[in-house]
Design an enzyme around this catalytic site. Structure first.
Site, PDB file in Angstrom:
ATOM      1  N   GLU A   2       4.768  -3.645  12.630  1.00 13.42           N
ATOM      2  CA  GLU A   2       3.628  -2.497  12.426  1.00 13.42           C
ATOM      3  C   GLU A   2       2.371  -3.341  11.958  1.00 13.42           C
ATOM      4  O   GLU A   2       2.650  -3.535  10.502  1.00 13.42           O
ATOM      5  CB  GLU A   2       4.204  -1.319  11.544  1.00 13.42           C
ATOM      6  CG  GLU A   2       3.270  -0.300  11.784  1.00 13.42           C
ATOM      7  CD  GLU A   2       2.310   0.064  10.586  1.00 13.42           C
ATOM      8  OE1 GLU A   2       0.884  -0.419  10.621  1.00 13.42           O
ATOM      9  OE2 GLU A   2       2.805   0.345   9.442  1.00 13.42           O
ATOM     10  N   CYS A  10      -3.030   1.532   6.821  1.00 12.10           N
ATOM     11  CA  CYS A  10      -3.320   0.962   7.990  1.00 12.10           C
ATOM     12  C   CYS A  10      -3.921   1.591   9.078  1.00 12.10           C
ATOM     13  O   CYS A  10      -4.491   1.407  10.354  1.00 12.10           O
ATOM     14  CB  CYS A  10      -2.082   0.115   8.735  1.00 12.10           C
ATOM     15  SG  CYS A  10      -0.878   1.410   8.634  1.00 12.10           S
ATOM     16  N   ASN A  45       0.683  -1.210   0.007  1.00 12.20           N
ATOM     17  CA  ASN A  45       0.132   0.083   0.064  1.00 12.20           C
ATOM     18  C   ASN A  45       0.843   1.204   0.050  1.00 12.20           C
ATOM     19  O   ASN A  45       0.368   2.352  -0.394  1.00 12.20           O
ATOM     20  CB  ASN A  45      -1.002  -0.133   1.288  1.00 12.20           C
ATOM     21  CG  ASN A  45      -0.190  -0.243   2.635  1.00 12.20           C
ATOM     22  OD1 ASN A  45       0.701  -0.585   2.693  1.00 12.20           O
ATOM     23  ND2 ASN A  45      -0.957   0.267   3.567  1.00 12.20           N
ATOM     24  N   LYS A  98      12.503  -7.597   1.197  1.00 13.14           N
ATOM     25  CA  LYS A  98      11.379  -8.374   0.505  1.00 13.14           C
ATOM     26  C   LYS A  98      10.129  -7.348   0.301  1.00 13.14           C
ATOM     27  O   LYS A  98       9.490  -7.325   1.219  1.00 13.14           O
ATOM     28  CB  LYS A  98      11.109  -9.853   1.224  1.00 13.14           C
ATOM     29  CG  LYS A  98      10.163 -10.537   0.375  1.00 13.14           C
ATOM     30  CD  LYS A  98       9.194 -11.287   1.107  1.00 13.14           C
ATOM     31  CE  LYS A  98       7.986 -10.650   1.311  1.00 13.14           C
ATOM     32  NZ  LYS A  98       7.076 -10.439   0.237  1.00 13.14           N
ATOM     33  N   PRO A  99      10.248  -6.714  -1.000  1.00 11.95           N
ATOM     34  CA  PRO A  99       8.875  -6.082  -1.140  1.00 11.95           C
ATOM     35  C   PRO A  99       7.852  -6.935  -1.378  1.00 11.95           C
ATOM     36  O   PRO A  99       8.029  -7.922  -1.618  1.00 11.95           O
ATOM     37  CB  PRO A  99       9.083  -5.359  -2.359  1.00 11.95           C
ATOM     38  CG  PRO A  99      10.215  -6.224  -3.038  1.00 11.95           C
ATOM     39  CD  PRO A  99      11.161  -6.737  -1.900  1.00 11.95           C
ATOM     40  N   GLU A 152     -10.324  -4.805   9.969  1.00 11.77           N
ATOM     41  CA  GLU A 152     -10.044  -3.737   9.173  1.00 11.77           C
ATOM     42  C   GLU A 152     -10.685  -3.668   7.561  1.00 11.77           C
ATOM     43  O   GLU A 152     -10.425  -4.769   7.103  1.00 11.77           O
ATOM     44  CB  GLU A 152      -8.460  -3.936   9.049  1.00 11.77           C
ATOM     45  CG  GLU A 152      -7.636  -2.961   8.522  1.00 11.77           C
ATOM     46  CD  GLU A 152      -6.138  -2.768   8.540  1.00 11.77           C
ATOM     47  OE1 GLU A 152      -5.432  -1.984   8.922  1.00 11.77           O
ATOM     48  OE2 GLU A 152      -5.659  -4.062   8.827  1.00 11.77           O
TER      49      GLU A 152
END
Length: 483
Positions: free
Chosen positions: A257, A291, A158, A181-182, A386
């Site tokens: 996070e 988030c 995101n 690591k994307p 969420e």
């Protein structure tokens, strides 16, 4: 339509030990534009072998990088920062292509992400130790701070630039080396950052990027490899818990996070126009895919109808479409999995009595228009999960005590917001909310100079600010005798 002019920024291979490498087995995967589902680029699909190689390279480079002076490390970080801003237009286009957010938001993310590099390029000069009054007259006590070692960073789709720089900038400033690591959804932005990091002059092995479709295999190598001493992860709470368990075997330091369920409270003495504006900003940035998005909007009974009327008018102005179109305010959701989740939450709410506004909306491809749910109950899925989409759930409340209880009734504790003018109540509410971050009369709280992070099941540790670099350092105590 805008295009990436500096084609060198569009890389397809992993970046390991200063080299662009293919996967050992030659595997690749396609990066998809979420707006029109076209293929942007095929990139290397790496696995355990390439990850292990990157970790070893980072470990070897650490022995050199940690010995560089704070001034030297700061200089390289400043060069990286300058190169990112120099290429901001291309980076923003690339980000929009693979992630979907409007170009203006993408550009803002590049600036925001670069601000962490600028901040920690200076903060590295302030990693002071201490002289401690001794317990005996013949000893002296002091502490120094040292980099923890190789850092593995696992980042989400995101914010594919900012979530990397927020982790990597303090790590590099502290003297650590990194293996990133994307997300498989957005690896191109990470590889573009690697291109500019190489140009900035980071030594080989200091900055490594592993694109992959096999997150499980790569994650297991990162968490089990004893050469990795710190893991930083942004993503779901479920995955964060798994990674934390895996890191326990080698007692790695972790920063997590994780998920959020942010309340947004509007008291009856609030400036309603300002509250609506703040709620729109907190809810619809990145199509609600953040988030810290306002997940549950609580409005006091006496102003509920007035707030709702103005809120409806505000979302009517939100244009959805291709992120590269300057008129677009809300881009696509990341994929069909995200669409299905939003549909599930809305369906559950409607089946249990919630009212949807408007009822005649149309979902095209991954474009989901902004909608509102009213008459929402606390037992509905949308209250407890969420959302990660452009859906606003609005609730009514009577008293301060009631809304605090509702807001805190969640295992999450990342961000929270409220609007009001009574300063005594502002203090009470801010202290009572069980969240790591509280926005008071504002819907925008993210900045490099403040600590970002949550409590409860929303995570461990803080990113940004003077606290951020502490996450990548160890305190060493020295006791000097015979003095």
């Amino acid at each position: 339509m805008k295009q990436v002019e500096n084609q060198n920024l569009i890389q397809q291979n992993a970046f390991v030990n200063g080299e662009w490498i293919t996967a050992k087995n030659g595997a690749t995967f396609d990066v998809i534009n979420p707006f029109d589902t076209t293929i942007i680029k095929a990139v290397a699909d790496c696995g355990k072998t390439e990850t292990k190689e990157a970790i070893q390279a980072a470990h070897d480079a650490f022995e050199v990088w940690k010995k560089r002076t704070a001034n030297d490390r700061s200089s390289v970080l400043h060069k990286w920062y300058a190169l990112i801003l120099k290429n901001i237009d291309d980076l923003a286009v690339l980000l929009t292509l693979e992630q979907g957010k409007p170009l203006a938001e993408a550009r803002s993310e590049i600036i925001y992400g670069a601000s962490f590099i600028q901040w920690f390029a200076e903060e590295v000069r302030r990693t002071f130790g201490d002289i401690i009054p001794p317990h005996r007259s013949d000893v002296r006590i002091m502490t120094i701070k040292q980099p923890i070692g190789v850092v593995a960073a696992i980042t989400p789709w995101n914010f594919p630039v900012a979530m990397i720089t927020r982790k990597v900038a303090p790590a590099l400033a502290a003297g650590c080396t990194v293996v990133i690591k994307p997300s498989e959804e957005t690896p191109l932005s990470a590889l573009a950052l690697a291109t500019l990091a190489e140009e900035a002059g980071f030594p080989k092995g200091v900055f490594n990027v592993i694109p992959t479709l096999n997150a499980k295999e790569v994650g297991e190598e990162m968490t089990s490899n004893p050469l990795v001493r710190k893991l930083s992860f942004t993503g779901s709470t479920a995955v964060g818990k798994l990674l934390m368990r895996q890191c326990a075997a080698t007692v790695k330091k972790v920063s997590l996070e994780l998920g959020g369920n942010a309340p947004f409270i509007v008291f009856d003495d609030a400036d309603i126009d300002a509250a609506v504006k703040g709620a729109i900003a907190a809810k619809y940035r990145n199509a609600g895919q953040t988030c810290i998005s306002a997940n549950r909007i609580y409005v006091q009974y006496s102003i509920h109808e007035g707030f709702l009327e103005k809120y409806k008018k505000a979302i009517d102005q939100l244009v959805i479409g291709n992120g590269l179109d300057p008129a677009t305010i809300i881009g696509p959701l990341i994929n069909q999995k995200a669409i299905k989740k939003v549909n599930r939450l809305i369906k559950n709410a409607e089946e249990n009595g919630a009212i949807l506004h408007p009822t005649n909306y149309i979902v095209e491809q991954n474009l989901y228009p902004p909608v509102i749910l009213t008459n929402v109950e606390l037992t509905m899925q949308i209250h407890n999960e969420e959302i990660f989409g452009p859906v606003t759930a609005i609730y009514k409340f009577s008293t301060e005590e009631e809304v605090i209880q509702m807001a805190n009734n969640t295992p999450y504790g990342l961000a929270s917001y409220f609007y009001g003018r009574d300063y005594a109540r502002i203090w009470r509410v801010a202290e009572a909310l069980e969240y790591g971050m509280v926005g008071i009369n504002t819907g925008a709280i993210s900045t490099a100079v403040a600590p970002f992070g949550g409590v409860k099941e929303s995570g461990i540790g803080r990113e940004g600010s003077t606290y951020g670099i502490e996450e990548y350092m160890e305190v060493k105590y020295m006791c000097w005798g015979e003095v």
